[in-house]
Design an enzyme around this catalytic site. Sequence first.
Site, PDB file in Angstrom:
ATOM      1  CG  ASN A 265      -1.879   1.107   1.278  1.00  0.00           C
ATOM      2  OD1 ASN A 265      -1.834   2.002   0.433  1.00  0.00           O
ATOM      3  ND2 ASN A 265      -2.762   1.088   2.252  1.00  0.00           N
TER       4      ASN A 265
ATOM      5  CE  LYS B 210      -0.215   2.454   6.581  1.00  0.00           C
ATOM      6  NZ  LYS B 210      -1.623   2.708   6.569  1.00  0.00           N
TER       7      LYS B 210
ATOM      8  NE  ARG C 118      -6.318   1.471  -0.327  1.00  0.00           N
ATOM      9  CZ  ARG C 118      -6.488   2.531   0.424  1.00  0.00           C
ATOM     10  NH1 ARG C 118      -5.539   2.935   1.217  1.00  0.00           N
ATOM     11  NH2 ARG C 118      -7.616   3.193   0.389  1.00  0.00           N
TER      12      ARG C 118
ATOM     13  CG  HIS D 274     -13.096   3.358   3.207  1.00  0.00           C
ATOM     14  ND1 HIS D 274     -13.945   4.284   3.762  1.00  0.00           N
ATOM     15  CD2 HIS D 274     -11.847   3.713   3.575  1.00  0.00           C
ATOM     16  CE1 HIS D 274     -13.232   5.173   4.444  1.00  0.00           C
ATOM     17  NE2 HIS D 274     -11.958   4.839   4.336  1.00  0.00           N
TER      18      HIS D 274
ATOM     19  CG  LEU E 249     -18.564   3.781  11.403  1.00  0.00           C
ATOM     20  CD1 LEU E 249     -19.472   3.805  12.625  1.00  0.00           C
ATOM     21  CD2 LEU E 249     -19.068   4.734  10.329  1.00  0.00           C
TER      22      LEU E 249
ATOM     23  CG  ASN F 225      -8.815   9.982  10.680  1.00  0.00           C
ATOM     24  OD1 ASN F 225      -9.539  10.754  11.297  1.00  0.00           O
ATOM     25  ND2 ASN F 225      -7.740  10.364  10.032  1.00  0.00           N
TER      26      ASN F 225
ATOM     27  NE  ARG G 272     -11.295  12.695   3.243  1.00  0.00           N
ATOM     28  CZ  ARG G 272     -10.927  11.418   3.380  1.00  0.00           C
ATOM     29  NH1 ARG G 272     -11.751  10.537   3.919  1.00  0.00           N
ATOM     30  NH2 ARG G 272      -9.744  11.033   2.961  1.00  0.00           N
TER      31      ARG G 272
ATOM     32  CG  ASP H  23      -8.354   9.741  18.362  1.00  0.00           C
ATOM     33  OD1 ASP H  23      -9.228   9.205  19.075  1.00  0.00           O
ATOM     34  OD2 ASP H  23      -7.371   9.131  17.926  1.00  0.00           O
TER      35      ASP H  23
ATOM     36  CG  ASN I 251     -11.066  -0.269  18.709  1.00  0.00           C
ATOM     37  OD1 ASN I 251     -10.731  -1.300  19.274  1.00  0.00           O
ATOM     38  ND2 ASN I 251     -10.500   0.155  17.596  1.00  0.00           N
TER      39      ASN I 251
ATOM     40  CD  GLU J 287      -8.793  -1.219   3.964  1.00  0.00           C
ATOM     41  OE1 GLU J 287      -8.909  -0.516   2.969  1.00  0.00           O
ATOM     42  OE2 GLU J 287      -8.548  -0.761   5.096  1.00  0.00           O
TER      43      GLU J 287
HETATM   44  P1  ADP Z   1      -7.960   5.177   9.226  1.00  0.00           P
HETATM   45  O1  ADP Z   1      -9.129   5.766   8.502  1.00  0.00           O
HETATM   46  O2  ADP Z   1      -6.848   6.145   9.456  1.00  0.00           O
HETATM   47  O3  ADP Z   1      -7.533   3.818   8.716  1.00  0.00           O
HETATM   48  P2  ADP Z   1      -8.753   3.706  11.604  1.00  0.00           P
HETATM   49  O4  ADP Z   1      -9.718   2.747  11.020  1.00  0.00           O
HETATM   50  O5  ADP Z   1      -7.438   3.194  12.091  1.00  0.00           O
HETATM   51  O6  ADP Z   1      -8.539   4.965  10.679  1.00  0.00           O
HETATM   52  O7  ADP Z   1      -9.487   4.446  12.815  1.00  0.00           O
HETATM   53  C1  ADP Z   1      -8.803   5.393  13.570  1.00  0.00           C
HETATM   54  C2  ADP Z   1      -9.796   6.066  14.488  1.00  0.00           C
HETATM   55  O8  ADP Z   1     -10.415   5.089  15.331  1.00  0.00           O
HETATM   56  C3  ADP Z   1      -9.120   7.032  15.449  1.00  0.00           C
HETATM   57  O9  ADP Z   1      -9.050   8.315  14.906  1.00  0.00           O
HETATM   58  C4  ADP Z   1     -10.044   7.001  16.632  1.00  0.00           C
HETATM   59  O10 ADP Z   1     -10.942   8.083  16.484  1.00  0.00           O
HETATM   60  C5  ADP Z   1     -10.829   5.732  16.511  1.00  0.00           C
HETATM   61  N1  ADP Z   1     -10.651   4.849  17.666  1.00  0.00           N
HETATM   62  C6  ADP Z   1      -9.705   3.943  17.883  1.00  0.00           C
HETATM   63  N2  ADP Z   1      -9.875   3.330  19.089  1.00  0.00           N
HETATM   64  C7  ADP Z   1     -10.972   3.881  19.642  1.00  0.00           C
HETATM   65  C8  ADP Z   1     -11.687   3.683  20.869  1.00  0.00           C
HETATM   66  N3  ADP Z   1     -11.294   2.801  21.776  1.00  0.00           N
HETATM   67  N4  ADP Z   1     -12.771   4.440  21.094  1.00  0.00           N
HETATM   68  C9  ADP Z   1     -13.171   5.342  20.191  1.00  0.00           C
HETATM   69  N5  ADP Z   1     -12.555   5.557  19.014  1.00  0.00           N
HETATM   70  C10 ADP Z   1     -11.470   4.853  18.739  1.00  0.00           C
END
Ligand code: ADP
Length: 397
Positions: free
Chosen positions: A7, A14, A91, A180, A209, A211, A241, A283, A335, A384
Amino acid sequence: MKVLVLNCGSSSLKYQLIDMDNESVIAKGLCERIGIEGSVLTHKPTGKEPFVQEAPMPTHTQAIKLVMDALVDPEHGVIKDTSEISAIGHRVLHGGIKFTESIVVNQQVKDVIRECFDLGPLHNPANLMGIEACEEAMPGTPNVAVFDTTFGMSMPPKAYMYAIPHEYYEKYSIRRYGFHGTSHMFVSGEVLKFCHLDPKKGKVIVCHLGNGGSISASIGGKCVDTSMGLTPLEGLIMGTRSGDVDPAVLQFIMNKEGKDINEMLNILNKKSGMLGMSEVSSDFRDVEKAREEGNEEAAVALDAFVYRVAKYIGAYTAAMNGVDAIAFTAGVGENDMKTRKAICEYLGYLGVKIDDEANNVRGEARIISAPDSKVQVVLYPTNEELAIARETVRLVQ
Ligand code: ADP
């Protein structure tokens, strides 16, 4: 059969080496600051100590060479020779309207990836560099392009056409593509099996869901609609966004503040969403903490995020005339049990019932709805890299 999954971003790369006989990760890692001073490789061989190397990586070709060296190194390597790698899966962000499936790379494929630079200006050039670097480093090893946009290619015109003059579709392929795609394809396919749904007719909504965030609706694993558009800006409220916004807002702010369209799009892509609304962070953990401390903007941002996801679920249920399973995936989806529960609280009219105990889980595949819920709700971690590796095996075997 061992497959290397790559990627490539503009300054990063990566990778994962996956043994497809048992779908296990043999090694993974990351090259950062490619083309910038201070390039660094972090290599994590499974079952061995991680290895960090600072070395110049002026281009992706040097980065790939360092990855190959790390993979065959007597100490921290995991294979004896790069000839053990049967194929490389890449990717690729944007395949335009030409690719409706993953494909083995040849000159024509590379030409189309280049033609799509306009549609994916940050990613497609880096993706092509990664492919060309692998061709140089491992001549004869097949490269497979897995596009983030392919999943959305099965949308019908009523879902992918914008209501703007038709000439722009004809001239520039302006339409909704969705992103995605690899994640939505993987999770929707897995959920059909996991929830014992009809493999051809099962109706699944996947909420990716992270970032970045997007939702897809699929029937029998084929996408019928998805929330991102020509670019990843459309749809949900995301980390930075805005998602859906009245385009006239752009004109209003630009006129008032003397901004040009590039500055405005930068605001919508990088300074909006949870970050812009809460003025705290992109975040979710930070925004949730701020809400607990009484920050009202943070509370509104979280409410608005949940509300928009729930609205999309309602829309996609209507689009499919029903839904059998709703899946949550990616950082927040995997999470954050509070957010999952808050979204599902809007879905009582669908007969959705969450089992609080089952929902108290992170990062593992599990049904989180109650046994008498009319729609199954499931947490399913996305993967992915594995999806890309599976596509690669399918195409080279
Ligand atoms: P990306 O789109 O960068 O691949 P990810 O799928 O890794 O993103 O998601 C990252 C986001 O997940 C972080 O910005 C954070 O908001 C959220 N996140 C991770 N762990 C938790 C948690 N325990 N509680 C709430 N949100 C979380």
